[in-house]
Write an enzyme that holds these catalytic residues in place. Sequence first.
Site, short mmCIF file in Angstrom:
data_model
loop_
_atom_site.label_atom_id
_atom_site.label_comp_id
_atom_site.label_asym_id
_atom_site.label_seq_id
_atom_site.Cartn_x
_atom_site.Cartn_y
_atom_site.Cartn_z
N ARG A 237 19.62 14.08 36.17
CA ARG A 237 20.43 13.40 37.14
C ARG A 237 20.90 14.20 38.86
O ARG A 237 20.26 14.07 39.91
CB ARG A 237 21.54 12.92 36.53
N VAL B 268 19.79 17.41 38.87
CA VAL B 268 18.98 17.75 39.73
C VAL B 268 18.04 17.49 40.90
O VAL B 268 18.09 17.65 42.01
CB VAL B 268 17.96 18.66 38.95
N ARG C 22 7.77 20.45 21.98
CA ARG C 22 7.58 22.67 21.71
C ARG C 22 6.02 22.78 21.97
O ARG C 22 4.93 22.01 21.79
CB ARG C 22 7.81 22.51 20.53
N ASP D 268 15.83 29.61 24.34
CA ASP D 268 14.81 31.35 24.95
C ASP D 268 13.39 31.14 24.63
O ASP D 268 12.86 31.71 25.74
CB ASP D 268 15.06 32.37 23.36
N GLY D 269 13.03 30.19 23.93
CA GLY D 269 11.46 29.73 24.02
C GLY D 269 11.38 29.56 25.60
O GLY D 269 9.65 29.48 26.41
N ASP E 188 22.12 25.09 19.89
CA ASP E 188 22.29 26.62 19.47
C ASP E 188 22.79 27.22 19.63
O ASP E 188 23.84 28.49 18.97
CB ASP E 188 21.46 27.25 19.20
N ARG F 63 35.83 15.68 3.94
CA ARG F 63 36.55 15.98 4.17
C ARG F 63 37.29 15.22 2.98
O ARG F 63 38.08 15.37 1.72
CB ARG F 63 37.89 16.98 4.39
O1 F6P Z 1 17.01 24.75 18.89
C1 F6P Z 1 17.25 23.72 18.72
C2 F6P Z 1 17.22 22.90 16.91
O2 F6P Z 1 18.23 21.63 16.92
C3 F6P Z 1 17.78 24.20 16.28
O3 F6P Z 1 18.68 23.97 15.71
C4 F6P Z 1 16.56 23.64 14.78
O4 F6P Z 1 16.30 24.98 14.03
C5 F6P Z 1 15.33 23.25 15.71
O5 F6P Z 1 16.18 23.25 16.88
C6 F6P Z 1 14.95 22.14 14.56
O6 F6P Z 1 13.55 21.85 15.18
P1 F6P Z 1 13.02 20.15 15.20
O7 F6P Z 1 13.40 19.46 15.92
O8 F6P Z 1 11.59 20.88 15.86
O9 F6P Z 1 12.35 20.13 14.04
#
Ligand code: F6P
Length: 320
Positions: A21, A23, A72, A103-104, A127, A154
Amino acid sequence: MNKIAVLTSGGDAPGMNACVRAVIRTGIKLGCEMYVVYEGYKGLVEGRIEQVDRNFVSDIINRGGTIIRSARLPEFKEEAYQKIAIKQLESYGIDSLIVIGGDGTYRGAQALAARGISVVGIPGSIDNDVCSTEACIGFDTAQNTICECVDKLRDTTSSHSRCTFIEVMGNKCGDLALYSGIAEGVEIVISQDHPYDEDKVVEKLKSLKGGKKKHALIIVSEKMFPNIYDLAKNVSERTGIDCRAQVLGHIQRGGAPSARDRILATRYGAEAVRAIIDGQSCIALGLFGDEIKRVPFEEAFNMPKESHKDLMSLLSLVNR
Ligand code: F6P
């Protein structure tokens, strides 16, 4: 006039919509033509690109997930895919790309920048595993979600004098485990920053048996063990304490973004557009203290991850 596209890539994170939004709205306000790419690099390669106006991003600041969806595409490392992506951008006359992800996502962005596109990376990942920032979009909300779940666990753990092992996400980064361990005051954190010593865990749990507090919560970062249920069973056998295990899973990625994530995302989004207008490319944005800085990709990849020594010593001081 700049023609700028935005995409979200990798695991989605609460606050990505707020960033998209910012951007789009900033770009339009500053005289740019704005585009979205659906489904990250996959959609880019497939040419799923659309020009949008300011109304496209109405009423999304509060929504989890990403309305332009994510994906991905490991193959994006290959030159052939990158060349198709460039062609797709060129066919719309798009000169600049803003990518929101981890990172990717940055690696893909750097490859495109090397082929002449202005690219700005915004860190978005629950993460918090991006070295070139102190805070990724989504990290704060995910912590809050974890706290909500652990509060519930808990209650039942305490009622039954049990020990519950709780697996949180992190993709080999211990930040979610460490931060939620502090926020929940748990007995033990097992993460990439806190190596596992089964004898010590057993000893600590046995010492609880004689005391007033008869239950324990243990936060475990994902990818530390192949199977957290086996871990709980094993510790149960060694201690005589009834242990349970709970994987929080994708619940951690959903939900409305916290106010903090919405504001951070909005700041990143606006700054990314400003950077492009300033003629800067091949940079990642990062939060340092309260300042958003522009970090060249090369530098970003080589930055050491924050060690959190202060937080780790806090954990050992305040928690059991
Ligand atoms: O990078 C975010 C994340 O949720 C990680 O914590 C986890 O290992 C991964 O993605 C899970 O990926 P997917 O939703 O593709 O199974």
